[in-house]
Motif scaffolding. Structure first.
Motif, PDB file in Angstrom:
ATOM      1  N   UNK A  82       0.846  -1.194   0.000  1.00  0.00           N
ATOM      2  CA  UNK A  82       0.000   0.000   0.000  1.00  0.00           C
ATOM      3  C   UNK A  82       0.879   1.240   0.000  1.00  0.00           C
ATOM      4  N   UNK A  83       0.635   2.122  -0.923  1.00  0.00           N
ATOM      5  CA  UNK A  83       1.448   3.317  -1.069  1.00  0.00           C
ATOM      6  C   UNK A  83       0.993   4.387  -0.095  1.00  0.00           C
ATOM      7  N   UNK A  84       1.961   5.067   0.510  1.00  0.00           N
ATOM      8  CA  UNK A  84       1.640   6.101   1.495  1.00  0.00           C
ATOM      9  C   UNK A  84       0.832   7.230   0.865  1.00  0.00           C
ATOM     10  N   UNK A  85       1.097   7.514  -0.414  1.00  0.00           N
ATOM     11  CA  UNK A  85       0.330   8.560  -1.097  1.00  0.00           C
ATOM     12  C   UNK A  85      -1.152   8.213  -1.127  1.00  0.00           C
ATOM     13  N   UNK A  86      -1.472   6.932  -1.308  1.00  0.00           N
ATOM     14  CA  UNK A  86      -2.864   6.509  -1.319  1.00  0.00           C
ATOM     15  C   UNK A  86      -3.486   6.657   0.060  1.00  0.00           C
ATOM     16  N   UNK A  87      -2.713   6.361   1.105  1.00  0.00           N
ATOM     17  CA  UNK A  87      -3.230   6.520   2.466  1.00  0.00           C
ATOM     18  C   UNK A  87      -3.527   7.988   2.746  1.00  0.00           C
ATOM     19  N   UNK A  88      -2.632   8.863   2.290  1.00  0.00           N
ATOM     20  CA  UNK A  88      -2.821  10.300   2.513  1.00  0.00           C
ATOM     21  C   UNK A  88      -4.114  10.778   1.846  1.00  0.00           C
ATOM     22  N   UNK A  89      -4.396  10.264   0.647  1.00  0.00           N
ATOM     23  CA  UNK A  89      -5.640  10.639  -0.025  1.00  0.00           C
ATOM     24  C   UNK A  89      -6.848  10.226   0.801  1.00  0.00           C
ATOM     25  N   UNK A  90      -6.760   9.059   1.451  1.00  0.00           N
ATOM     26  CA  UNK A  90      -7.869   8.580   2.266  1.00  0.00           C
ATOM     27  C   UNK A  90      -8.067   9.419   3.522  1.00  0.00           C
ATOM     28  N   UNK A  91      -7.002  10.094   3.956  1.00  0.00           N
ATOM     29  CA  UNK A  91      -7.064  10.838   5.213  1.00  0.00           C
ATOM     30  C   UNK A  91      -7.998  12.043   5.118  1.00  0.00           C
ATOM     31  N   UNK A 112      -7.767  11.687  16.281  1.00  0.00           N
ATOM     32  CA  UNK A 112      -6.773  11.778  15.218  1.00  0.00           C
ATOM     33  C   UNK A 112      -5.775  10.623  15.308  1.00  0.00           C
ATOM     34  N   UNK A 113      -5.346  10.313  16.535  1.00  0.00           N
ATOM     35  CA  UNK A 113      -4.345   9.275  16.720  1.00  0.00           C
ATOM     36  C   UNK A 113      -4.838   7.885  16.402  1.00  0.00           C
ATOM     37  N   UNK A 114      -6.174   7.672  16.430  1.00  0.00           N
ATOM     38  CA  UNK A 114      -6.716   6.344  16.183  1.00  0.00           C
ATOM     39  C   UNK A 114      -7.405   6.244  14.824  1.00  0.00           C
ATOM     40  N   UNK A 115      -7.369   7.314  14.005  1.00  0.00           N
ATOM     41  CA  UNK A 115      -8.010   7.229  12.692  1.00  0.00           C
ATOM     42  C   UNK A 115      -7.257   6.251  11.804  1.00  0.00           C
ATOM     43  N   UNK A 116      -7.997   5.562  10.959  1.00  0.00           N
ATOM     44  CA  UNK A 116      -7.406   4.473  10.166  1.00  0.00           C
ATOM     45  C   UNK A 116      -6.235   4.928   9.299  1.00  0.00           C
ATOM     46  N   UNK A 117      -6.337   6.047   8.544  1.00  0.00           N
ATOM     47  CA  UNK A 117      -5.180   6.459   7.738  1.00  0.00           C
ATOM     48  C   UNK A 117      -3.943   6.765   8.576  1.00  0.00           C
ATOM     49  N   UNK A 118      -4.131   7.378   9.754  1.00  0.00           N
ATOM     50  CA  UNK A 118      -2.992   7.707  10.613  1.00  0.00           C
ATOM     51  C   UNK A 118      -2.322   6.430  11.119  1.00  0.00           C
ATOM     52  N   UNK A 149       1.817  18.710   6.638  1.00  0.00           N
ATOM     53  CA  UNK A 149       1.905  19.206   8.015  1.00  0.00           C
ATOM     54  C   UNK A 149       0.640  18.867   8.806  1.00  0.00           C
ATOM     55  N   UNK A 150      -0.489  18.823   8.118  1.00  0.00           N
ATOM     56  CA  UNK A 150      -1.754  18.561   8.803  1.00  0.00           C
ATOM     57  C   UNK A 150      -1.823  17.168   9.428  1.00  0.00           C
ATOM     58  N   UNK A 151      -0.902  16.284   9.090  1.00  0.00           N
ATOM     59  CA  UNK A 151      -0.923  14.928   9.628  1.00  0.00           C
ATOM     60  C   UNK A 151      -0.085  14.805  10.898  1.00  0.00           C
ATOM     61  N   UNK A 152       0.623  15.864  11.281  1.00  0.00           N
ATOM     62  CA  UNK A 152       1.556  15.773  12.405  1.00  0.00           C
ATOM     63  C   UNK A 152       0.861  15.394  13.710  1.00  0.00           C
ATOM     64  N   UNK A 153      -0.184  16.137  14.093  1.00  0.00           N
ATOM     65  CA  UNK A 153      -0.836  15.870  15.377  1.00  0.00           C
ATOM     66  C   UNK A 153      -1.338  14.444  15.478  1.00  0.00           C
ATOM     67  N   UNK A 154      -1.928  13.941  14.393  1.00  0.00           N
ATOM     68  CA  UNK A 154      -2.451  12.575  14.400  1.00  0.00           C
ATOM     69  C   UNK A 154      -1.345  11.553  14.581  1.00  0.00           C
ATOM     70  N   UNK A 155      -0.219  11.740  13.859  1.00  0.00           N
ATOM     71  CA  UNK A 155       0.892  10.786  13.971  1.00  0.00           C
ATOM     72  C   UNK A 155       1.500  10.806  15.370  1.00  0.00           C
ATOM     73  N   UNK A 156       1.720  12.008  15.909  1.00  0.00           N
ATOM     74  CA  UNK A 156       2.309  12.118  17.245  1.00  0.00           C
ATOM     75  C   UNK A 156       1.368  11.495  18.280  1.00  0.00           C
ATOM     76  N   UNK A 157       0.071  11.762  18.148  1.00  0.00           N
ATOM     77  CA  UNK A 157      -0.896  11.198  19.092  1.00  0.00           C
ATOM     78  C   UNK A 157      -0.914   9.677  19.016  1.00  0.00           C
ATOM     79  N   UNK A 158      -0.857   9.127  17.791  1.00  0.00           N
ATOM     80  CA  UNK A 158      -0.847   7.672  17.630  1.00  0.00           C
ATOM     81  C   UNK A 158       0.364   7.056  18.337  1.00  0.00           C
TER      82      UNK A 158
END
Length: 302
Positions: free
Chosen positions: A141-150, A173-179, A225-234
Motif C-alpha cells: 500500500x502506497x503512502x500517497x494513497x493513504x494520505x488521499x484517504x485521510x 486523530x491518533x486512532x483514525x485508520x489512515x494515521x 503538516x496537517x498529519x503531524x498531530x495525528x501521527x504524534x498522538x498515535x
C-alpha cells in the motif's frame, strides 16, 4: 437494520452509558466498535465474539490461515485496509470474506462489485485482519494513497501558535485508520531499510521523516503538516505517553512485531517551534546476545 451499538448492549458487552460516551467521541473514520476499543470500554476480541454470537456467524482466527494466490488476484491492499476485510476463499459465485464489521454494507457491496459474486461474511478481530493484510501485502500500500484517504484539511495554516487541541480530538486523530496505517508503514519501511532510528521532524510547511541507517541520517519522505498531530498522538498512545502534554519532553516505549521479528521501540518527544518532534529507536528484541569471543576477539584482547 441492526446497529453495532444495539448488538453490543443486547449481548451485555457494554452499557447504554458506554455507548453514549462512545458516540460523543465518534468521527467518520472510525466505527463505533473501534471507538469503544480505543476508549478501553471493551476489547477487540470481545467485540468479535459478541458479533459472532449475536449474528450467528463463524469466528475465524486468521493467524495460520493460508489464502490461495488466485483469490488475491483481484483484491487490493487498499480495499482490504479501507474496509478492514480480507478474502479467504472464492467458491463459484461466492467469496468468503473475513470482516471486522459484518454490518458494513458498503464493504460488502464494494467486494461484490469487484468480484461479481456474492459475499459470505465471517467474523475476525481488527488485529487479526490487520495482521493478515501485513502478511500478504507487506508494504504494497502506497503512502500517497493513504494520505488521499485521510481527507485532511488543506486550508491555510496559521503561523502563530494556536490553542492546544482538546484531548478528545487528539485521541480521534491518533486512532483514525489512515494515521494508524501511515505510522505502521513508517515503522515497516524503517525495518526494511535496517534503520536504527526514526526521526519525525515538523518543518514550517511539512513533516520530514528521516531514518538513521549505518550511522547516517537519510531523508526518506515528506508528509503534509496537517498529519503531524495525528501521527504524534498515535505514537504517544502506543507508548503510553500523555497525549495532552505538548510543551514538555516525554519518554516511553512499546513493543511491536515487524517483519516477523519482535522490536522494542523507545520513543522520545520534544516540543519545537513548528510542533512536536518524535524520535524512535528500534531495538530488535529477537536478536540473541552475542559474546565477544563469537565476533572474532582473541582471548588476550578480552
Amino acid at each position: 437494520m441492526q446497529k453495532l451499538g444495539d448488538i453490543f448492549i443486547a449481548t451485555g458487552l457494554i452499557t447504554e452509558a458506554d455507548l453514549e460516551k462512545a458516540m460523543k467521541e465518534k468521527n467518520t473514520s472510525l466505527s463505533i466498535a473501534e471507538v469503544l476499543i480505543t476508549l478501553g470500554l471493551t476489547t477487540d476480541k470481545a467485540v468479535a465474539e459478541a458479533l459472532s454470537t449475536h449474528l450467528n456467524l463463524p469466528l475465524v482466527e486468521l493467524g495460520g490461515f493460508t489464502v490461495e494466490s488466485e483469490v488475491l488476484e483481484k483484491f487490493t491492499s487498499k480495499l482490504a485496509n479501507k474496509y478492514m476485510v480480507f478474502p479467504l476463499e472464492n467458491t463459484g459465485k461466492t467469496i468468503k470474506l473475513a470482516m471486522a464489521n459484518p454490518l458494513d454494507f458498503d464493504a460488502i457491496q464494494a467486494v461484490e462489485f469487484k468480484f461479481a459474486c456474492s459475499v459470505s461474511p465471517v467474523i475476525s478481530s481488527y488485529a487479526s485482519i490487520r495482521s493478515i493484510i501485513e502478511r500478504y501485502y507487506g508494504l504494497e500500500e502506497d503512502i500517497e494513497e493513504i494520505i488521499k484517504d485521510a481527507r485532511y484539511d488543506q486550508g491555510p495554516e496559521l503561523l502563530e501558535e494556536t490553542p492546544d487541541p482538546s484531548l478528545n480530538i487528539l485521541k480521534r486523530e491518533g486512532q483514525s485508520s489512515p494515521i494508524v496505517r501511515i505510522v505502521n508503514k513508517i515503522l515497516q519501511k524503517a525495518v526494511k531499510m535496517n534503520a536504527s532510528d526514526i526521526h519525525i521532524e515538523p518543518q514550517e510547511k511539512d513533516v520530514r521523516i528521516r531514518y538513521r541507517v549505518d550511522g547516517i541520517m537519510n531523508e526518506v519522505m515528506q508528509l503534509p503538516k496537517q498529519m503531524l498531530n495525528g501521527m504524534v498522538s498515535r505514537i504517544k498512545i502506543t507508548a503510553s505517553l500523555d497525549i495532552a502534554e505538548r510543551r514538555l519532553p516525554q519518554d516511553g516505549s512499546f513493543k511491536m512485531l515487524l517483519e516477523g521479528r519482535a522490536y522494542e521501540i523507545r520513543v522520545s518527544t520534544l516540543p519545537t517551534k513548528f510542533g512536536e518532534k518524535v524520535v524512535m529507536r528500534l531495538l530488535n528484541a529477537s536478536n540473541p546476545t552475542v559474546w565477544l569471543d563469537e565476533i572474532g576477539f582473541l582471548p588476550s584482547a578480552m
